[in-house]
Structure formats: structure tokens, C-alpha cells
Design a protein around this motif. Structure first.
Motif, PDB file in Angstrom:
ATOM      1  N   ALA A   1     -17.715 -16.682  27.597  1.00 53.88           N
ATOM      2  CA  ALA A   1     -18.609 -17.052  28.710  1.00 53.88           C
ATOM      3  C   ALA A   1     -19.935 -17.582  28.183  1.00 53.88           C
ATOM      4  CB  ALA A   1     -18.835 -15.851  29.615  1.00 53.88           C
TER       5      ALA A   1
ATOM      6  N   MET B   1     -20.377 -14.013  35.864  1.00 54.89           N
ATOM      7  CA  MET B   1     -19.146 -14.411  35.179  1.00 54.89           C
ATOM      8  C   MET B   1     -18.454 -13.237  34.508  1.00 54.89           C
ATOM      9  SD  MET B   1     -20.221 -17.797  33.125  1.00 54.89           S
ATOM     10  CE  MET B   1     -20.851 -19.262  33.879  1.00 54.89           C
ATOM     11  N   CYS B   2     -19.256 -12.331  33.941  1.00 59.52           N
ATOM     12  CA  CYS B   2     -18.673 -11.362  32.999  1.00 59.52           C
ATOM     13  C   CYS B   2     -18.361 -10.009  33.608  1.00 59.52           C
ATOM     14  CB  CYS B   2     -19.609 -11.156  31.827  1.00 59.52           C
ATOM     15  SG  CYS B   2     -19.745 -12.620  30.837  1.00 59.52           S
TER      16      CYS B   2
ATOM     17  N   ALA C   1     -14.052 -15.750  33.094  1.00 52.16           N
ATOM     18  CA  ALA C   1     -15.445 -15.952  33.497  1.00 52.16           C
ATOM     19  C   ALA C   1     -15.559 -16.937  34.659  1.00 52.16           C
ATOM     20  CB  ALA C   1     -16.291 -16.409  32.309  1.00 52.16           C
TER      21      ALA C   1
ATOM     22  N   ASP D   1     -13.863 -21.840  35.770  1.00 52.92           N
ATOM     23  CA  ASP D   1     -13.690 -20.931  34.641  1.00 52.92           C
ATOM     24  C   ASP D   1     -14.139 -21.618  33.344  1.00 52.92           C
ATOM     25  OD1 ASP D   1     -11.716 -22.775  34.405  1.00 52.92           O
ATOM     26  OD2 ASP D   1     -10.033 -21.382  34.497  1.00 52.92           O
ATOM     27  N   VAL D   2     -13.970 -20.927  32.221  1.00 53.34           N
ATOM     28  CA  VAL D   2     -14.415 -21.479  30.940  1.00 53.34           C
ATOM     29  C   VAL D   2     -13.692 -22.792  30.645  1.00 53.34           C
ATOM     30  CG1 VAL D   2     -14.498 -21.039  28.463  1.00 53.34           C
ATOM     31  CG2 VAL D   2     -14.985 -19.208  30.043  1.00 53.34           C
TER      32      VAL D   2
END
Lengths: 165, 401
Positions: B388, B376-377, B214, B263-264
Motif C-alpha cells: 500500500a 487502505m490498510c 489495499a 486496489d494496488v
């Protein structure tokens, strides 16, 4: 509890970078200014709001690159009835400015900012939902919070607080 | 609630994708978020969040209340950080009134705000880890959160809907022994954060589920209006507490954690580092807590002390007048933003000179942050959607208001 009176004279506020930039671009765009409680408000002609925002975002002096918020106020029964309010933030300069567009009740429509900041999407949908303002050029202008088949716009002042029953 | 009837995305000859409905009762959607996913096998082609299930019309309700009656409503917007909402609202009204707040009240506000941030981040960490499958972290986080909630109860009488801040100061003096209790908590909290990090940060499963997942660039994050750790996780260094200080934050020294990867994992690292920084602010606030009154000297606005009401005629009159007819606020408008655990929480209040606000608008950090979800997805795996959503730290009460 002393509050300095608001300054509304364009001549006095010319030094503010956002006002200066907009006046240099097109003096007709700025229809009024207000400096009150350390906050700067610029009234923009409704036809030019998208260009004005794009200008302030890209200008090297101001860099108002972050759209904090869009909201609306209903001044019913006064005319022009609606004020759409944009709060911009400059991340490098740590400054805020408020832009306002006045809309009359006959045609409450203004150009969408989605092409300038993609994040304007939900804010504009919320205003469309709760105030009934149309944003021309919006990619997906549908209700955001209320059910799709809801009638009326709840945050308008002629809508009762307890709703219609 | 716009997607009751989703527009069909299947076109003739394009039968590879299917629509999957996630929520509004899905446990990893943190409340009542509904997400429509168009998937091609395990890959997400398109994602549409659908919100509004928790819409209560708080902005409309505020217009029918006196200024001081709005404070309890603000708790209910973002129920994980009630004090931050209280603070943002009272700061905005105080700016409209031009009130000066005594130093002790300001420091107490900072102290309570940082405890709230720790509380909110603990809920985030526990639920986020649980979404991804690390169940133990949840129990560890809620152990510390329980202590904070007990402190809230001690100081305000409520665990969650605190309404502790008042226009012009605080509701009550902190109880005896409160500061020692907080100091004791703050002293051992860093070890607890080490415990969480031991469970997650170096854990290979956690890294595989979060690193490189994500992703979002800084440009996208700014364009989509993201704020808070969601923005700082993408490498944009802004924190309103440091950059546009309010309520005396300029007196505190703390670092603003920024991560570059977007990112995550980067957002996770930002928030965990914020836990430690908030704890430092709590300790500084305890060390430097000034003495003095907790309410501003503004008789028509701030409720008089109970003791004075029983002995002084004017105090009783002021009390009666504030309760029955409120207090007039000079006409004008303000936008006050604070750094909530989720990002930029802002209150825009318009006064028409009466005792009730003409308009109260809340800028919900989560509403803007949620818009980053498609960025993000899309193109990622369906299992990463849960990661996410957790990494944005959404609270639906704030999104729907």
C-alpha cells in the motif's frame, strides 16, 4: 504586464454560483468577495465556515466536492491577524474557489472541517503546528511536523527565520 | 512528529493486539516515514503514519528570499520531480506578475515536465516492485532513468536539482543535439515499458500481491483529498493537465488512464499507462516545437542574455538590479496547481508588493495521499502495508517540506 484591477463588489459577483448559493442561504455569512487574476475569493464569517463548506460540497449547482488545500497567512502586526484559507475544487465542473476566514490574535480558533472532509485532518494539524491556530472539533489536534516538545509556531511572522538559539 | 509517545491502545482485558513500529529507517518506507501499527496476529487493526523527520522549514525560508531565489528551493521539496515543482512555482509568480511566456518556452516546459514524470514513475516502479520482492525491475527502471538524468544534466547542468525554469522563461537554450537525443530515447521507450510489463503485469506472484489489496472507494479517496494516480486508480477521472490546462497543455493529445478497482494493481496500471502517455506527449512536443525566444520580454524581471550584458548599458543595469534587489511583484495572491506525478501539486503565493514573497505555501500531493493509508490498510494483512505504501508513491521530502 497588465493586470485587471480586482473586483470586490458583491453586487457584481453575485452571478458566481458559489457566491449566489451562499447569499441565498444566509447573506450574513459572506463578509466580502474578491475576484482577482481570474481567482474567486469569498470571505466567510468564522462561525459559519463548516456549514458553508458542507453547503458548497453538497449543492448540485457548485459541487465543490474536493478540498484541495487549507493554509494560513499571518498578517502580524495587523488585526485580525490570521487568515485561514481554504481552496476548494469542483471535480465535475473543473472550477476552484477560495474561502477565507479572518481570525484575531486573541482567540485564533475556528471550527474544524474534519467532519466535512476527512482529508482536512493533516492540513489542520499542520496549521496548528506551524501557526498555532486551534481547530475546534478536530479529532487529534497535535503537532504534525515539528517535534512534540517544540516551543512556538515557526511560520508566524514574529518568529525569526533563523529560529531561537 | 506527534507520536513520540504513542497513546496506549491496550485496554484491560484486551491483550490480543500489539504495537509494531515500522521505520523511520525501514527500507520500504521510501525515506523517513514512521508507521505505528497495532496488529492482531497478522491483521492490522490500526495504523498511524508519523511524519516530520525531514522537515526543513522551506516555506519559512522562502519568505526571506527574493522571488527568483526561491526556484532552487522548490527542487528540494519533491526531489524526484524537480521540474514539476519549478514549473508550478514559476507559473504562480508569472500569474502574479501577469507575464506572457513565449511559445517555445511553454513547449520546452511541457517536454521537460513529461520527462520528469517518466523519471519519477520509473523510480516509483522500481522501488515499488522491489518492496514486493521483484528485484529485477529496479535495475531495468534505473537503466532508463539514468538516460533521463543524463539529459537533465545536459540541459541544466544538474542531474536532480535542475532549477531549469526561470520566472519568465527558461534558464538556457537546450544544447545542440538535445532534441535528437530525446527523440531517440522516446522512440525506444515504449519497448522498455513492454519489458517492465512482461516482468510484472501478467506475473501470478505480482497479481496475488496487488489485486484486491489495499482497496479504496472513490468516495473515500475524494473525502481524504487524494489526487493523481491514487485518485484515478479509484475511478475518478480528473487530470489537471487535461481539465484545467496550464503551460500550453491544451495543445497536446493524450489519454488519462483511469482504473475502477481502487486496489494496488489499479494504481499500478494507471501509472504504467501514464508512462506511455507521457512518452506520447514528449514526441508531440518534439514534433511541434516552435521557434522563437525562450524568455519573456520583461527587462526588469528576466535576466538579460550574457552577450547583451557585455555590450549594452541597460542590460547590465537590469542584471545588477535583479541580482541585488530583486523585482517587485504586484500585491495579490494566487493558487496555481499542476498535475505532478503524484497528484495535485499547488503553490499558494501571497505578495505584499515587495521583492520577497510574503507567504509561499506548497500543497503537497503526498501529504494528502498519505492520509489514505489507514483506509487502505486497516483490516488487511501486515505484509500488504508495504504494498500500500508503495502504491501511494510517497516522497517524504514533499510531505515534510
Amino acid at each position: 504586464m497588465t493586470i485587471a484591477p480586482a473586483i470586490t463588489d458583491v453586487e457584481q459577483l453575485k452571478g458566481h454560483p458559489a457566491v449566489a448559493r451562499l447569499l441565498a442561504w444566509n447573506p450574513a455569512v459572506v463578509t466580502g468577495v474578491k475576484f482577482d487574476r481570474d481567482e474567486m475569493t469569498i470571505y466567510i464569517d468564522r462561525a459559519n465556515i463548516r456549514e458553508a463548506c458542507a453547503l458548497l460540497r453538497d449543492d448540485a449547482e457548485c459541487v465543490f466536492n474536493f478540498l484541495s488545500d487549507i493554509t494560513c497567512v499571518d498578517w502580524y502586526p495587523a488585526e485580525p491577524r490570521f487568515e485561514v484559507i481554504y481552496h476548494l475544487l469542483s471535480i465535475p465542473k473543473k472550477e476552484r474557489v477560495r474561502l477565507k476566514v479572518r481570525l484575531d490574535s486573541a482567540s485564533p480558533a475556528v471550527e474544524s472541517l474534519c467532519s466535512v472532509w476527512a482529508g482536512a485532518n493533516y492540513f489542520e494539524r499542520e496549521i496548528f503546528d506551524l501557526f498555532g491556530i486551534r481547530f475546534t472539533g478536530h479529532p487529534y489536534l497535535r503537532r504534525l511536523l515539528m517535534p512534540e516538545d517544540w516551543e512556538g509556531h515557526p511560520l508566524r511572522k514574529d518568529y525569526p527565520v533563523e529560529g531561537y538559539r | 512528529m506527534a507520536h513520540l509517545t504513542p497513546t496506549p491502545v491496550l485496554e484491560p482485558g484486551q491483550d490480543r493486539t500489539m504495537i509494531l513500529n515500522m521505520g523511520p529507517q525501514h527500507p520500504s518506507t521510501h525515506g523517513v516515514l514512521r508507521v505505528l501499527l497495532e496488529i492482531d496476529g497478522e491483521t492490522v487493526v490500526r495504523i498511524m503514519p508519523d511524519i516530520g523527520f525531514l522537515h526543513t522549514g522551506i516555506e519559512k525560508t522562502c519568505e526571506a528570499k527574493f522571488y527568483q531565489q526561491v526556484v532552487p528551493l522548490t527542487d528540494r521539496i519533491d526531489y524526484l520531480c524537480p521540474m514539476t515543482n519549478n514549473l508550478c512555482y514559476v507559473l504562480a509568480v508569472e500569474k502574479l506578475l501577469g507575464l506572457e511566456i513565449p511559445a517555445k518556452a511553454q513547449w520546452m516546459r511541457v517536454l521537460m515536465n513529461e520527462l520528469t514524470r517518466i523519471n519519477s514513475h520509473l523510480v516509483w516502479l522500481g522501488t515499488h516492485a522491489m518492496d514486493i520482492g521483484a528485484l529485477t525491475v529496479f535495475l531495468y527502471c534505473f537503466r532508463e532513468r539514468e538516460e533521463i538524468l543524463k539529459m537533465f544534466e545536459a540541459i541544466s547542468g544538474q542531474r536532480m536539482m535542475t532549477s531549469y525554469f526561470r520566472i519568465g522563461g527558461l534558464a538556457l537554450e537546450p544544447p545542440l543535439g538535445f532534441f535528437e537525443r530525446v527523440r531517440e530515447f522516446a522512440g525506444r521507450f515504449p519497448e522498455k515499458v513492454d519489458e517492465y510489463e512482461n516482468l510484472l503485469t501478467g506475473n501470478p506472484i505480482w497479481m496475488m500481491r496487488t489485486k484486491g489489496v489495499a482497496r479504496m472507494t472513490a468516495e473515500d479517496a475524494i473525502a481524504l483529498g487524494a489526487s493523481g494516480p491514487t485518485l484515478r486508480g479509484s475511478g475518478v477521472d480528473i487530470d489537471l493537465r487535461r481539465d484545467m490546462p496550464y503551460s500550453g497543455y491544451e495543445n497536446f493529445k493524450f489519454k488519462v488512464p483511469v482504473a475502477q478497482e481502487g486496489d494496488v494493481f489499479a494504481r499500478y496500471m494507471c501509472r504504467v499507462a501514464e508512462l506511455r502517455e507521457s512518452n506520447k506527449i514528449v514526441q508531440q512536443a518534439l514534433d511541434g516545437m516552435p521557434e522563437g525566444p525562450i524568455k519573456a520580454n520583461a527587462p526588469g524581471v528576466v535576466l538579460p542574455d550574457r552577450e547583451k550584458m557585455k555590450t549594452q548599458m541597460e542590460a547590465l543595469i537590469y542584471h545588477f538590479k535583479i541580482i541585488t534587489e530583486g523585482f517587485a511583484v504586484p500585491a495579490g495572491e494566487v493558487y496555481q496547481a499542476v498535475e505532478s506525478p503524484r497528484g495535485e501539486m499547488g503553490y499558494y503565493i501571497v505578495s505584499d508588493g515587495t521583492a520577497k514573497p510574503y507567504r509561499v505555501h506548497m500543497r503537497a500531493a503526498c501529504l494528502a495521499n498519505l492520509q489514505t493509508l489507514p483506509k487502505m490498510c486497516e483490516g488487511g494483512l501486515i505484509a500488504d502495508v508495504v504494498a500500500a505504501i508503495g502504491s501511494i508513491d510517497i516522497v517524504l521530502g514533499e510531505i515534510d517540506r
